[in-house]
Design a protein around this motif. Structure first.
Motif, PDB file in Angstrom:
ATOM      1  N   ASP A 144      -3.354   5.273   0.241  1.00 17.71           N
ATOM      2  CA  ASP A 144      -4.305   4.264   0.697  1.00 17.71           C
ATOM      3  C   ASP A 144      -4.720   4.486   2.148  1.00 17.71           C
ATOM      4  N   PHE A 192       0.825  -1.203   0.000  1.00 17.46           N
ATOM      5  CA  PHE A 192       0.000   0.000   0.000  1.00 17.46           C
ATOM      6  C   PHE A 192       0.865   1.262   0.000  1.00 17.46           C
ATOM      7  N   ILE A 251      -7.846  -4.476   7.401  1.00 17.55           N
ATOM      8  CA  ILE A 251      -7.186  -4.926   6.176  1.00 17.55           C
ATOM      9  C   ILE A 251      -8.199  -5.103   5.057  1.00 17.55           C
ATOM     10  N   THR A 252      -9.371  -5.637   5.385  1.00 22.84           N
ATOM     11  CA  THR A 252     -10.426  -5.803   4.384  1.00 22.84           C
ATOM     12  C   THR A 252     -10.836  -4.464   3.794  1.00 22.84           C
ATOM     13  N   ASN A 271      -8.059  -3.028   1.561  1.00 25.89           N
ATOM     14  CA  ASN A 271      -8.033  -3.652   0.239  1.00 25.89           C
ATOM     15  C   ASN A 271      -9.159  -3.139  -0.648  1.00 25.89           C
ATOM     16  N   LYS A 272     -10.246  -2.718  -0.035  1.00 27.02           N
ATOM     17  CA  LYS A 272     -11.372  -2.171  -0.787  1.00 27.02           C
ATOM     18  C   LYS A 272     -11.168  -0.701  -1.150  1.00 27.02           C
TER      19      LYS A 272
END
Length: 257
Positions: A9, A5, A153-154, A157-158
């Motif tokens: 981000d 990242f 983290i989810t 990632n989105k």
């Protein structure tokens, strides 16, 4: 895991959380917090634990009192150092780390230990019960910590923590739904812990019950807060844009140069 990242981000966190935690603001908070830290130490060990009177039955109370004393000394020394501008501007990352330690000493560990010590002052509570209460509550906090990390983290990632993207607009919606498992875990562990306490402890008054409930509740909340604090610390070490210049302004995002 986070190496792929970029600073963009994490920009939503940078702009919302870190912008309020400037080095000068932390320095001012340290000045106020030094007496608060020692007040908490007194309340935990001399009021809740009653070191000079009806001492709590909690295992290793004296050893914990000594350890927390030296931790408080160390935090105090660091807080004094990081109220000096030339030091906190040069070592912003360490200053932020000290801030994390302070927040958990005051609002997490302090209230949690006070709750445990008050429970341990009852003759009806054995050492085994105290250990059981501790293990259940700590296990719940660890699970909350892990679920929060997975949730973060989810979302990362989105693209939920990027600024100016469609997913940034949707971030609130994503986070709202992702709170559900955390609330369920916290509530379950909290209820189980309280059931053990109520069944084994003869409350002398509402004040003690309030302290116990608040102590466990705040400790669980702090386990939810910790992952974001650690992510910000990681970003401060990795990205220049998560640090402040001599004017007290955040450096620009790297891709904006």
């Amino acid at each position: 895991m986070l190496g792929k990242f970029k600073d963009k981000d994490f920009e939503a966190i940078r702009n919302s959380a870190l912008s309020r935690q400037t080095p000068s603001n932390l320095a001012g908070a340290f000045i106020i917090s030094i007496p608060l830290l020692w007040l908490m130490y007194f309340l935990v060990f001399y009021v809740a634990g009653d070191a000079t009177g009806d001492v709590t039955n909690y295992p290793l109370f004296s050893e914990m009192m000594l350890i927390c004393f030296w931790i408080s000394i160390a935090l105090t020394v660091f807080m004094v150092l990081f109220t000096i501008r030339v030091i906190y501007m040069k070592f912003q990352k360490i200053q932020y780390l000290v801030g994390i330690g302070l927040s958990h000493a005051l609002f997490g560990g302090g209230t949690y230990l006070a709750a445990l010590f008050i429970i341990g002052k009852s003759d009806k509570v054995s050492a085994d019960v105290l250990i059981k209460i501790t293990l259940i509550s700590l296990s719940t906090m660890v699970i909350i910590l892990l679920v929060t990390v997975i949730r973060f983290i989810t979302l990362l990632n989105k693209g939920a923590y990027r600024r100016g993207t469609a997913k940034d607009v949707q971030r609130t919606k994503f986070e709202g739904y992702s709170y559900v498992p955390i609330v369920v875990i916290a509530s379950t562990g909290f209820v189980i812990t309280l059931q053990i306490i109520i069944s084994n402890y003869d409350f002398e008054g509402l004040n003690q019950l309030i302290v116990i409930v608040i102590g466990f509740l705040v400790a669980h909340v702090m386990s939810f807060v910790l992952p974001e604090q650690l992510v910000i610390l990681y970003c401060k070490y990795r990205f220049k844009s998560f640090n402040f210049d001599n004017r007290g302004k955040l450096y620009y995002i790297e891709d904006d140069h």
